[in-house]
Design a protein around this motif. Structure first.
Motif, PDB file in Angstrom:
ATOM      1  N   ARG A 106       0.838  -1.191   0.000  1.00  0.00           N
ATOM      2  CA  ARG A 106       0.000   0.000   0.000  1.00  0.00           C
ATOM      3  C   ARG A 106       0.878   1.248   0.000  1.00  0.00           C
ATOM      4  NH1 ARG A 106      -1.898  -0.887   6.280  1.00  0.00           N
ATOM      5  NH2 ARG A 106       0.197  -0.695   7.127  1.00  0.00           N
ATOM      6  N   ARG A 107       0.367   2.274  -0.626  1.00  0.00           N
ATOM      7  CA  ARG A 107       1.082   3.554  -0.663  1.00  0.00           C
ATOM      8  C   ARG A 107       0.071   4.658  -0.382  1.00  0.00           C
ATOM      9  NH1 ARG A 107       2.570   7.280  -5.028  1.00  0.00           N
ATOM     10  NH2 ARG A 107       1.603   5.862  -6.546  1.00  0.00           N
ATOM     11  N   PHE A 108       0.337   5.457   0.652  1.00  0.00           N
ATOM     12  CA  PHE A 108      -0.574   6.535   1.017  1.00  0.00           C
ATOM     13  C   PHE A 108      -0.199   7.793   0.259  1.00  0.00           C
ATOM     14  CE2 PHE A 108      -0.968   3.553   4.515  1.00  0.00           C
ATOM     15  CZ  PHE A 108      -2.347   3.490   4.658  1.00  0.00           C
ATOM     16  N   ILE A 109      -1.175   8.339  -0.438  1.00  0.00           N
ATOM     17  CA  ILE A 109      -0.970   9.522  -1.269  1.00  0.00           C
ATOM     18  C   ILE A 109      -1.196  10.788  -0.459  1.00  0.00           C
ATOM     19  CG2 ILE A 109      -1.640  10.690  -3.392  1.00  0.00           C
ATOM     20  CD1 ILE A 109      -0.455   7.897  -3.799  1.00  0.00           C
ATOM     21  N   ASP A 110      -2.171  10.756   0.423  1.00  0.00           N
ATOM     22  CA  ASP A 110      -2.549  11.973   1.140  1.00  0.00           C
ATOM     23  C   ASP A 110      -3.345  11.612   2.385  1.00  0.00           C
ATOM     24  OD1 ASP A 110      -2.725  14.639   1.653  1.00  0.00           O
ATOM     25  OD2 ASP A 110      -4.148  15.114   0.063  1.00  0.00           O
ATOM     26  N   CYS A 111      -3.289  12.466   3.388  1.00  0.00           N
ATOM     27  CA  CYS A 111      -4.117  12.369   4.590  1.00  0.00           C
ATOM     28  C   CYS A 111      -4.306  13.783   5.101  1.00  0.00           C
ATOM     29  CB  CYS A 111      -3.451  11.480   5.645  1.00  0.00           C
ATOM     30  SG  CYS A 111      -4.379  11.360   7.204  1.00  0.00           S
ATOM     31  N   ARG A 112      -5.518  14.296   5.024  1.00  0.00           N
ATOM     32  CA  ARG A 112      -5.739  15.682   5.417  1.00  0.00           C
ATOM     33  C   ARG A 112      -7.092  15.853   6.100  1.00  0.00           C
ATOM     34  NH1 ARG A 112      -5.694  19.081  -0.004  1.00  0.00           N
ATOM     35  NH2 ARG A 112      -3.832  17.803  -0.350  1.00  0.00           N
ATOM     36  N   ARG A 113      -7.176  16.883   6.906  1.00  0.00           N
ATOM     37  CA  ARG A 113      -8.415  17.246   7.613  1.00  0.00           C
ATOM     38  C   ARG A 113      -9.138  18.302   6.794  1.00  0.00           C
ATOM     39  NH1 ARG A 113      -9.743  17.307  13.418  1.00  0.00           N
ATOM     40  NH2 ARG A 113     -11.326  18.922  13.842  1.00  0.00           N
ATOM     41  N   LEU A 114     -10.399  18.032   6.466  1.00  0.00           N
ATOM     42  CA  LEU A 114     -11.186  18.926   5.625  1.00  0.00           C
ATOM     43  C   LEU A 114     -12.595  19.079   6.184  1.00  0.00           C
ATOM     44  CD1 LEU A 114     -10.318  17.255   2.193  1.00  0.00           C
ATOM     45  CD2 LEU A 114      -9.305  19.366   3.062  1.00  0.00           C
ATOM     46  N   LYS A 136      -6.121   9.181   0.932  1.00  0.00           N
ATOM     47  CA  LYS A 136      -6.025   8.581  -0.403  1.00  0.00           C
ATOM     48  C   LYS A 136      -4.869   7.589  -0.404  1.00  0.00           C
ATOM     49  CE  LYS A 136      -7.921  12.491  -3.027  1.00  0.00           C
ATOM     50  NZ  LYS A 136      -7.695  13.446  -4.152  1.00  0.00           N
ATOM     51  N   ARG A 137      -5.106   6.423  -0.969  1.00  0.00           N
ATOM     52  CA  ARG A 137      -4.040   5.423  -1.013  1.00  0.00           C
ATOM     53  C   ARG A 137      -4.191   4.553  -2.248  1.00  0.00           C
ATOM     54  NH1 ARG A 137      -5.251   0.190   2.926  1.00  0.00           N
ATOM     55  NH2 ARG A 137      -7.056  -0.535   1.737  1.00  0.00           N
ATOM     56  N   VAL A 138      -3.083   3.903  -2.606  1.00  0.00           N
ATOM     57  CA  VAL A 138      -3.072   2.928  -3.700  1.00  0.00           C
ATOM     58  C   VAL A 138      -2.683   1.578  -3.119  1.00  0.00           C
ATOM     59  CG1 VAL A 138      -1.948   2.229  -5.843  1.00  0.00           C
ATOM     60  CG2 VAL A 138      -2.529   4.629  -5.468  1.00  0.00           C
ATOM     61  N   LEU A 139      -3.439   0.565  -3.475  1.00  0.00           N
ATOM     62  CA  LEU A 139      -3.154  -0.800  -3.045  1.00  0.00           C
ATOM     63  C   LEU A 139      -2.654  -1.583  -4.248  1.00  0.00           C
ATOM     64  CD1 LEU A 139      -3.539  -2.457  -0.378  1.00  0.00           C
ATOM     65  CD2 LEU A 139      -5.655  -3.323  -1.383  1.00  0.00           C
ATOM     66  N   SER A 140      -1.518  -2.233  -4.084  1.00  0.00           N
ATOM     67  CA  SER A 140      -0.932  -3.024  -5.171  1.00  0.00           C
ATOM     68  C   SER A 140      -0.904  -4.494  -4.789  1.00  0.00           C
ATOM     69  CB  SER A 140       0.492  -2.558  -5.479  1.00  0.00           C
ATOM     70  OG  SER A 140       0.508  -1.219  -5.915  1.00  0.00           O
ATOM     71  N   LEU A 141      -1.109  -5.350  -5.761  1.00  0.00           N
ATOM     72  CA  LEU A 141      -0.991  -6.789  -5.590  1.00  0.00           C
ATOM     73  C   LEU A 141       0.068  -7.290  -6.560  1.00  0.00           C
ATOM     74  CD1 LEU A 141      -4.770  -7.842  -5.330  1.00  0.00           C
ATOM     75  CD2 LEU A 141      -3.144  -7.524  -3.470  1.00  0.00           C
TER      76      LEU A 141
END
Length: 247
Positions: A106-114, A136-141
């Motif tokens: 997994r790779r996390f693209i963003d984490c923000r408070r909105l 936002k994240r991307v999951l890879s297999l």
């Protein structure tokens, strides 16, 4: 009327084992038994609730069927946890066409408070404009990106959640939510439809704009059917499929 019946808000006609089940769920929700911990034996619970061991067993059977408890032969009954290898991907139904999923990254693209958009606020039971956390994240297999997730969480229960904390946690996200924030995902509802890839999703999933994707919108709920996560996932199913078991 029995002592158990007067202690619950269940209707008088509720079967006794259902009343015991409600009391056990109350204890789970209150943190009397933590995820991964053993609960008292059926004999001890029967004494505590002043009912037969068979009544307790029936309540535990239902809780096990609902994945709130896990029976382990010769060891006892434990509170289910998303940190366990056997359950940590219980809500992920995407599998390779040639076998069981393995090598998940997994790779996390963003984490923000909105401020929560209106549709997100409605789904999570918030007021419009209440604070929410967007992840936002991307999951890879097997090294290939297959899932792009946009995740919305109510800000209050997840105070202190950061991209660094997400990236640094070795287990699954739901395991982090349990251990760090005391929020347990009990069940989920999903809406699935076919969409065309566009913009950021196409780029992150390495597919052409317009390529077919599976859109999976999941609302995850904790005890009392309280919504605590809205997840909008885009799945590349070129070499994978969404698998579900019906019973």
């Amino acid at each position: 009327m029995s002592t158990v019946a007067t202690e619950t808000a269940s209707p008088a006609f509720s079967p006794l084992y259902q009343q015991i089940k409600a009391l056990m769920v109350r204890d789970l929700q209150a943190g009397v038994w933590r995820p991964g911990e053993a609960i008292p034996s059926e004999t001890e619970l029967a004494v505590r609730f002043k009912v037969s061991q068979g009544t307790v067993r029936k309540a535990i059977d239902e809780l096990a069927t609902e994945n709130l408890l896990v029976r382990r032969q010769g060891k006892g009954t434990f509170v289910a946890t998303h940190a366990e290898q056997t359950t940590q991907f219980r809500f992920l139904r995407l599998q390779p066409d040639d076998g069981v999923a393995s090598g998940t990254q997994r790779r996390f693209i963003d984490c923000r408070r909105l401020r929560a958009p209106a549709d997100v606020a409605r789904a999570l039971g918030l007021r419009s404009g209440d604070a929410a956390i967007q992840v936002k994240r991307v999951l890879s297999l097997r090294g290939s990106p297959v899932v792009f997730d946009e995740i919305w969480l109510p800000a209050a229960p997840f105070k202190g959640l950061t991209a660094e904390k997400l990236s640094g946690y070795r287990g699954p996200m739901y395991g982090l939510f349990e251990s760090e924030f005391g929020v347990r995902m009990i069940r989920a509802e999903e809406k699935i439809r076919a969409v065309a890839a566009e913009g950021q999703a196409a780029e992150l999933l390495a597919v052409p704009v317009g390529a077919p994707l599976l859109s999976v919108e999941r609302l995850s709920l904790t005890y009392g059917d309280k919504p605590v996560e809205l997840r909008r996932g885009l799945y590349n199913t070129a070499a994978h499929h969404y698998r579900n078991e019906l019973s």
